[in-house]
Design a protein around this motif. Structure first.
Motif, short mmCIF file in Angstrom:
data_model
loop_
_atom_site.label_atom_id
_atom_site.label_comp_id
_atom_site.label_asym_id
_atom_site.label_seq_id
_atom_site.Cartn_x
_atom_site.Cartn_y
_atom_site.Cartn_z
N GLY B 48 -12.38 -36.39 10.36
CA GLY B 48 -13.51 -37.07 9.73
C GLY B 48 -13.54 -38.55 10.05
O GLY B 48 -12.73 -39.02 10.86
N SER B 49 -14.46 -39.26 9.44
CA SER B 49 -14.56 -40.70 9.71
C SER B 49 -14.67 -41.46 8.40
O SER B 49 -15.13 -40.95 7.38
CB SER B 49 -15.76 -40.98 10.61
N ARG B 80 -16.55 -39.28 5.64
CA ARG B 80 -17.40 -38.15 6.03
C ARG B 80 -16.55 -37.12 6.73
O ARG B 80 -16.00 -37.40 7.80
CB ARG B 80 -18.48 -38.61 7.02
N PRO B 81 -16.40 -35.94 6.15
CA PRO B 81 -15.59 -34.92 6.82
C PRO B 81 -16.20 -34.54 8.15
O PRO B 81 -17.42 -34.48 8.29
CB PRO B 81 -15.59 -33.75 5.84
N GLY B 82 -15.35 -34.27 9.13
CA GLY B 82 -15.82 -33.86 10.44
C GLY B 82 -16.20 -32.38 10.44
O GLY B 82 -15.87 -31.65 9.51
N LYS B 86 -14.91 -29.31 7.89
CA LYS B 86 -15.88 -28.58 7.06
C LYS B 86 -15.78 -27.09 7.32
O LYS B 86 -15.76 -26.29 6.40
CB LYS B 86 -17.31 -29.04 7.40
#
Lengths: 96, 91
Positions: B48-49, B80-82, B86
């Protein structure tokens, strides 16, 4: 200018602080990420003290709409991951 | 799982001494924290980021007492999950 830290940057950072070579560190970073992912999935939570907590929680199914076709669709229930920062890290980001 | 369990799991999986595993995991976390404190973005493929959002200060009120409070400007990180994370969580 804001820059972006990527896996390569993380590997460099660790390389400068340990006596391992880059290939070993790259492999260790991948292992850390894999363990983190497993833990978020299995325990629904991963607590990294001084940084924050990753939580997986359930979202109910809900009705959505395709904005292009206005077609109504049911979005299936799913799990989402959120990050909650720790008090300590919050204080480090916002020195008074 | 918490950080010390993460350190232990890495040590066992990679046949490392716990001290060494501690060093690696701590440096890993520090690299991300330092980048965010500088205001940089962090992007970890498959995971994620993170990015920092700046909030301006504002004058608010305590809804219970009606007292005026000055809320200071603040920086908060967002994760933000990648895609891979997810999919992994939902599989």
């Amino acid at each position: 200018m804001a820059q972006t830290l990527t896996k390569a940057g993380i590997v460099d950072y660790i390389y400068e602080r340990t006596d391992k070579n880059r290939a070993e560190i790259k492999d260790l970073v991948e292992s850390i990420l894999e363990i983190m992912k497993q833990s978020i999935k299995k325990d629904h939570a991963l607590l990294v003290s001084g940084f924050g907590k990753f939580e997986a929680y359930d979202k109910q199914a809900r009705k959505g709409r395709n904005p292009q076709t206005s077609e109504t669709i049911t979005l299936p229930p799913r799990k989402v991951v959120v990050f909650r920062l720790s008090r300590k890290f919050r204080a480090e980001l916002n020195p008074s | 799982m918490n950080k010390s369990e993460l350190i232990k799991a890495l040590a066992e999986q990679k046949k490392l001494h716990v001290d060494e595993s501690t060093k690696i995991v701590s440096a890993f976390v520090d690299s991300i924290k330092e980048a965010l404190v500088r205001g940089d973005r962090v992007e970890i493929r498959g995971f994620g980021s993170f990015k920092i959002k700046d909030y301006e200060g504002y004058v608010g009120r305590n809804p219970k007492t009606g007292d005026v409070v000055h809320v200071q400007p603040k920086k908060l990180p967002f994760f933000r999950p990648g895609k891979e994370l997810k999919e992994f969580i939902n599989s």
